[in-house]
Design an enzyme around this catalytic site. Structure first.
Site, PDB file in Angstrom:
ATOM      1  CB  SER A  50      -0.883   0.006   1.252  1.00  0.00           C
ATOM      2  OG  SER A  50      -0.068   0.209   2.401  1.00  0.00           O
ATOM      3  CG  ASP A  82      -3.887  -2.842  -1.433  1.00  0.00           C
ATOM      4  OD1 ASP A  82      -4.838  -3.016  -2.221  1.00  0.00           O
ATOM      5  OD2 ASP A  82      -3.994  -2.954  -0.192  1.00  0.00           O
ATOM      6  N   GLY A 181     -10.475  -3.230   7.416  1.00  0.00           N
ATOM      7  CA  GLY A 181     -10.263  -3.208   8.862  1.00  0.00           C
ATOM      8  C   GLY A 181     -10.909  -4.393   9.564  1.00  0.00           C
ATOM      9  CG  HIS A 211     -10.051  -4.349  -2.202  1.00  0.00           C
ATOM     10  ND1 HIS A 211      -8.906  -3.642  -1.935  1.00  0.00           N
ATOM     11  CD2 HIS A 211     -10.015  -4.647  -3.526  1.00  0.00           C
ATOM     12  CE1 HIS A 211      -8.217  -3.510  -3.049  1.00  0.00           C
ATOM     13  NE2 HIS A 211      -8.859  -4.102  -4.036  1.00  0.00           N
ATOM     14  CB  ALA A 213     -11.597 -10.566   1.739  1.00  0.00           C
ATOM     15  CB  SER A 214      -9.486  -9.634   7.341  1.00  0.00           C
ATOM     16  OG  SER A 214      -8.163  -9.465   6.857  1.00  0.00           O
ATOM     17  CB  ILE A 255      -6.082 -11.491   3.546  1.00  0.00           C
ATOM     18  CG1 ILE A 255      -7.329 -12.210   3.014  1.00  0.00           C
ATOM     19  CG2 ILE A 255      -5.887 -11.764   5.041  1.00  0.00           C
ATOM     20  CD1 ILE A 255      -7.215 -13.701   2.935  1.00  0.00           C
TER      21      ILE A 255
HETATM   22  P1  13P Z   1      -8.808  -6.310   5.288  1.00  0.00           P
HETATM   23  O1  13P Z   1      -8.709  -5.062   6.081  1.00  0.00           O
HETATM   24  O2  13P Z   1     -10.138  -6.964   5.421  1.00  0.00           O
HETATM   25  O3  13P Z   1      -7.686  -7.254   5.550  1.00  0.00           O
HETATM   26  O4  13P Z   1      -8.690  -5.885   3.731  1.00  0.00           O
HETATM   27  C1  13P Z   1      -7.436  -5.679   3.134  1.00  0.00           C
HETATM   28  C2  13P Z   1      -7.551  -5.043   1.800  1.00  0.00           C
HETATM   29  O5  13P Z   1      -8.591  -4.944   1.178  1.00  0.00           O
HETATM   30  C3  13P Z   1      -6.296  -4.527   1.228  1.00  0.00           C
HETATM   31  O6  13P Z   1      -6.511  -3.831   0.033  1.00  0.00           O
HETATM   32  O1  G3H Z   2      -6.754  -1.723   2.146  1.00  0.00           O
HETATM   33  C1  G3H Z   2      -5.737  -1.293   2.668  1.00  0.00           C
HETATM   34  C2  G3H Z   2      -4.693  -2.186   3.175  1.00  0.00           C
HETATM   35  O2  G3H Z   2      -5.160  -3.022   4.196  1.00  0.00           O
HETATM   36  C3  G3H Z   2      -3.470  -1.424   3.555  1.00  0.00           C
HETATM   37  O3  G3H Z   2      -3.664  -0.684   4.690  1.00  0.00           O
HETATM   38  O4  G3H Z   2      -3.103   1.651   4.035  1.00  0.00           O
HETATM   39  O5  G3H Z   2      -2.949   0.871   6.446  1.00  0.00           O
HETATM   40  O6  G3H Z   2      -1.284   0.079   4.742  1.00  0.00           O
HETATM   41  P1  G3H Z   2      -2.684   0.566   4.996  1.00  0.00           P
HETATM   42 ZN    ZN Z   3      -8.414  -2.819  -0.074  1.00  0.00          ZN
END
Ligand code: 13P
Ligand code: G3H
Ligand code: ZN
Length: 309
Positions: A50, A82, A181, A211, A213-214, A255
């Site tokens: 990211s 990302d 999140g 996205h 998808a945790s 994830i």
């Molecule tokens: P989570 O916060 O559900 O792990 O999603 C991560 C994500 O979409 C990263 O782009």
């Molecule tokens: O969807 C975002 C990712 O989980 C990355 O998060 O911007 O805190 O690195 P971040």
């Molecule tokens: Zn995302």
């Protein structure tokens, strides 16, 4: 084998009814933990960075470590940006050796999203790099992604064909009720599979991305809370819903939060049980093992991409 794009991975995943895991990476232990899981399960991997990760670690460190992972593991690995939010950021990643970039212009109007995405696609494709875009907006808060529930919106299936045709994008992230999140649902978890199905019908064979998808496993929330943390009400996407999405048009499942939780739960427990330790290898080692454990679980039980490398 050098870094690969996601083209071949997605083609096989679409045909095989499974999905590729796209895991966020921020440091060496996270990269090594994920790659070890990929090796044990013989799974292709997408490692994604990211803009927050770029700021934290400096992209050159992450790129070189991911290149080392390819060399050491022999696995097909795609290095992906990302949530790139500008043309310039995407261009920089293309120039620095990424094999895939996401341009997330979903906060703009439909027309503006098309315009920005198309520009990125032109530059990326000229350099052999593939592009993911987003239509619809996920809720949730992370470092550089911050969308309130009132600003979020489901993807409109009526727009997907026009968007894909006009931009030439290689994959599309859609909003069907997941969010970023660890706090995704306050009530009953619900995903709009009707939207996913309709998008799949309008774009046959085209890879869709999920996205947020945790799944936020209860045992990790419990462990964090037991050792001094405070995550009441954390709630993710049930794994059976993710499996269902993977059997449909979804070829990439993102994830990050689950990995963050696995690391945090391990460290909290470790420090409580070993208050005198101060060698980072003593606690980062178990954290890395916890990343391997959760990623392995995802590869086998959620994504179904084990044995597909
Ligand atoms: P989570 O916060 O559900 O792990 O999603 C991560 C994500 O979409 C990263 O782009
Ligand atoms: O969807 C975002 C990712 O989980 C990355 O998060 O911007 O805190 O690195 P971040
Ligand atoms: Zn995302």
């Amino acid at each position: 084998m050098p870094l690969v794009t996601s083209t071949e991975m997605f083609k096989k995943a679409y045909e095989g009814g499974y999905a590729i895991g796209a895991f966020n990476v921020n440091n060496m232990e996270i990269i090594q933990g994920i790659v070890e899981a990929g090796k044990l399960e013989h799974a292709p991997l997408i490692l994604q960075v990211s803009s927050g990760a770029r700021k934290y670690a400096n992209p050159i460190y992450l790129t070189k470590m991911v290149e080392a992972a390819v060399e050491e593991s022999g696995l097909p690995i795609c290095l992906h940006l990302d949530h790139g939010d500008t043309y310039e950021l995407c261009k920089d990643c293309v120039d620095k050796g990424f094999t895939s970039v996401m341009i997330d212009a979903s906060k703009h109007s439909f027309e503006e999203n098309i315009k920005i995405t198309k520009n990125v696609v032109e530059y990326a494709h000229d350099h052999g790099v593939v592009v993911e875009a987003e239509l619809g907006r996920l809720a949730g808060v992370e470092d550089a992604v911050n969308v309130s529930a009132k600003d979020s919106s489901y993807t409109d299936p009526d727009q997907v064909q026009e968007f894909v045709t006009k931009t030439g994008v290689d994959s599309l992230a859609i909003a069907i009720g997941t969010s970023h999140g660890a706090y995704k649902f306050s009530g009953e978890p619900k995903l709009r599979f009707d939207i996913l199905e309709e998008v799949g019908e309008r774009l046959p064979g085209f890879p869709i991305v999920l996205h947020g998808a945790s799944s936020v496993p209860q045992y990790l929330t419990d462990q964090i809370n037991e050792y001094g943390g405070d995550m009441p009400g954390a709630r993710g996407v049930p794994e059976e819903m993710l499996r269902r999405a993977a059997s449909m048009a979804v070829c990439k499942i993102n994830i990050d939060s689950d990995i963050r939780m696995a690391v945090t739960a391990t460290l909290r427990k470790y420090f409580k049980e070993n208050p005198s330790h101060f060698d980072p290898r003593q606690y980062l080692g178990p954290a890395r093992n916890a990343v391997t454990e959760i990623v392995r679980h995802k590869l086998v039980n959620v994504l179904g991409c084990n044995g597909k490398a």
